[in-house]
Motif scaffolding. Structure first.
Motif, PDB file in Angstrom:
ATOM      1  N   ILE A  45     -28.779 -84.405  43.446  1.00  0.00           N
ATOM      2  CA  ILE A  45     -27.832 -84.349  42.756  1.00  0.00           C
ATOM      3  C   ILE A  45     -28.677 -84.272  40.719  1.00  0.00           C
ATOM      4  N   VAL A  46     -29.364 -85.319  40.943  1.00  0.00           N
ATOM      5  CA  VAL A  46     -29.667 -86.066  39.388  1.00  0.00           C
ATOM      6  C   VAL A  46     -30.804 -85.491  38.951  1.00  0.00           C
ATOM      7  N   GLN A  47     -32.173 -85.297  40.479  1.00  0.00           N
ATOM      8  CA  GLN A  47     -32.896 -83.548  39.629  1.00  0.00           C
ATOM      9  C   GLN A  47     -33.094 -82.982  39.350  1.00  0.00           C
ATOM     10  N   ASP A  48     -31.111 -82.081  39.989  1.00  0.00           N
ATOM     11  CA  ASP A  48     -30.753 -80.736  39.325  1.00  0.00           C
ATOM     12  C   ASP A  48     -30.144 -81.486  38.032  1.00  0.00           C
ATOM     13  N   TYR A  49     -29.592 -81.955  37.660  1.00  0.00           N
ATOM     14  CA  TYR A  49     -28.605 -82.780  36.757  1.00  0.00           C
ATOM     15  C   TYR A  49     -30.331 -82.888  35.871  1.00  0.00           C
ATOM     16  N   CYS A  50     -31.546 -83.128  35.759  1.00  0.00           N
ATOM     17  CA  CYS A  50     -32.477 -83.286  34.962  1.00  0.00           C
ATOM     18  C   CYS A  50     -33.165 -81.632  34.702  1.00  0.00           C
ATOM     19  N   GLU A  51     -33.215 -81.163  35.346  1.00  0.00           N
ATOM     20  CA  GLU A  51     -33.885 -80.164  35.076  1.00  0.00           C
ATOM     21  C   GLU A  51     -33.532 -79.184  34.221  1.00  0.00           C
ATOM     22  N   LYS A  52     -31.496 -79.222  34.691  1.00  0.00           N
ATOM     23  CA  LYS A  52     -30.738 -77.819  33.745  1.00  0.00           C
ATOM     24  C   LYS A  52     -30.664 -78.621  31.555  1.00  0.00           C
ATOM     25  N   HIS A  53     -30.819 -79.994  32.156  1.00  0.00           N
ATOM     26  CA  HIS A  53     -30.991 -80.364  30.711  1.00  0.00           C
ATOM     27  C   HIS A  53     -32.319 -81.230  30.539  1.00  0.00           C
ATOM     28  N   GLY A  54     -33.600 -80.840  30.766  1.00  0.00           N
ATOM     29  CA  GLY A  54     -34.461 -80.344  29.670  1.00  0.00           C
ATOM     30  C   GLY A  54     -35.450 -82.797  29.620  1.00  0.00           C
ATOM     31  N   ILE A  55     -34.899 -83.106  31.335  1.00  0.00           N
ATOM     32  CA  ILE A  55     -34.715 -84.665  30.822  1.00  0.00           C
ATOM     33  C   ILE A  55     -36.112 -84.583  32.308  1.00  0.00           C
ATOM     34  N   ILE A  56     -37.121 -85.014  31.795  1.00  0.00           N
ATOM     35  CA  ILE A  56     -38.668 -85.460  32.808  1.00  0.00           C
ATOM     36  C   ILE A  56     -37.988 -86.649  33.413  1.00  0.00           C
ATOM     37  N   ILE A  57     -37.733 -87.288  34.686  1.00  0.00           N
ATOM     38  CA  ILE A  57     -37.638 -88.364  35.063  1.00  0.00           C
ATOM     39  C   ILE A  57     -39.396 -89.161  35.507  1.00  0.00           C
ATOM     40  N   VAL A  58     -39.500 -90.724  34.616  1.00  0.00           N
ATOM     41  CA  VAL A  58     -40.829 -91.303  34.636  1.00  0.00           C
ATOM     42  C   VAL A  58     -40.503 -91.799  36.162  1.00  0.00           C
ATOM     43  N   LYS A  59     -39.425 -92.580  36.252  1.00  0.00           N
ATOM     44  CA  LYS A  59     -39.552 -93.371  37.385  1.00  0.00           C
ATOM     45  C   LYS A  59     -38.298 -93.234  38.831  1.00  0.00           C
ATOM     46  N   GLU A  60     -38.772 -93.274  39.544  1.00  0.00           N
ATOM     47  CA  GLU A  60     -37.922 -93.882  40.700  1.00  0.00           C
ATOM     48  C   GLU A  60     -37.125 -94.900  40.710  1.00  0.00           C
ATOM     49  N   PHE A  61     -36.195 -95.186  41.078  1.00  0.00           N
ATOM     50  CA  PHE A  61     -36.172 -96.535  42.452  1.00  0.00           C
ATOM     51  C   PHE A  61     -34.958 -96.644  43.255  1.00  0.00           C
ATOM     52  N   VAL A  62     -34.748 -97.115  43.721  1.00  0.00           N
ATOM     53  CA  VAL A  62     -34.509 -96.533  45.144  1.00  0.00           C
ATOM     54  C   VAL A  62     -33.555 -98.045  46.488  1.00  0.00           C
ATOM     55  N   ASP A  63     -32.721 -97.965  46.215  1.00  0.00           N
ATOM     56  CA  ASP A  63     -32.223 -99.355  46.933  1.00  0.00           C
ATOM     57  C   ASP A  63     -31.685 -98.691  47.712  1.00  0.00           C
ATOM     58  N   ASP A  64     -32.356 -98.381  49.160  1.00  0.00           N
ATOM     59  CA  ASP A  64     -31.864 -97.793  50.097  1.00  0.00           C
ATOM     60  C   ASP A  64     -31.334 -98.527  51.238  1.00  0.00           C
ATOM     61  N   GLY A  65     -30.496 -99.286  51.670  1.00  0.00           N
ATOM     62  CA  GLY A  65     -30.295-100.714  53.070  1.00  0.00           C
ATOM     63  C   GLY A  65     -29.875-101.568  52.399  1.00  0.00           C
ATOM     64  N   TYR A  66     -29.609-101.831  50.504  1.00  0.00           N
ATOM     65  CA  TYR A  66     -29.329-102.816  50.023  1.00  0.00           C
ATOM     66  C   TYR A  66     -27.931-102.088  49.746  1.00  0.00           C
ATOM     67  N   SER A  67     -26.776-102.672  49.983  1.00  0.00           N
ATOM     68  CA  SER A  67     -25.858-102.926  49.020  1.00  0.00           C
ATOM     69  C   SER A  67     -24.905-103.463  48.448  1.00  0.00           C
ATOM     70  N   GLY A  68     -24.099-103.546  47.439  1.00  0.00           N
ATOM     71  CA  GLY A  68     -23.075-104.812  47.203  1.00  0.00           C
ATOM     72  C   GLY A  68     -22.519-105.160  47.507  1.00  0.00           C
TER      73      GLY A  68
END
Length: 64
Positions: free
Chosen positions: A34-57
């Motif tokens: 979803i985020v990559q699609d949004y960024c492509e449509k709006h000309g935003i270059i993703i510089v860094k990706e952060f993932v908290d997979d396995g950690y929740s609130g």
């Protein structure tokens, strides 16, 4: 008109329902798409990706 370079960082976080999966959760994968699609449509270059997979609130401990 001046062109501006649009840069962004992304942050994906695991939902509690997705904890049961051992590899990257569907939640993270869906968020990324979803985020990559949004960024492509709006000309935003993703510089860094952060993932908290396995950690929740729900893992948050009380801070004193």
């Amino acid at each position: 008109m001046t062109n501006h370079l649009k840069l962004g960082d992304t942050y994906y976080r695991l939902s509690d329902e997705e904890k049961k999966y051992g590899s990257e959760s569907e939640s993270i994968t869906n968020q990324r798409e979803i985020v990559q699609d949004y960024c492509e449509k709006h000309g935003i270059i993703i510089v860094k990706e952060f993932v908290d997979d396995g950690y929740s609130g729900g893992n948050f401990a009380e801070v004193r």
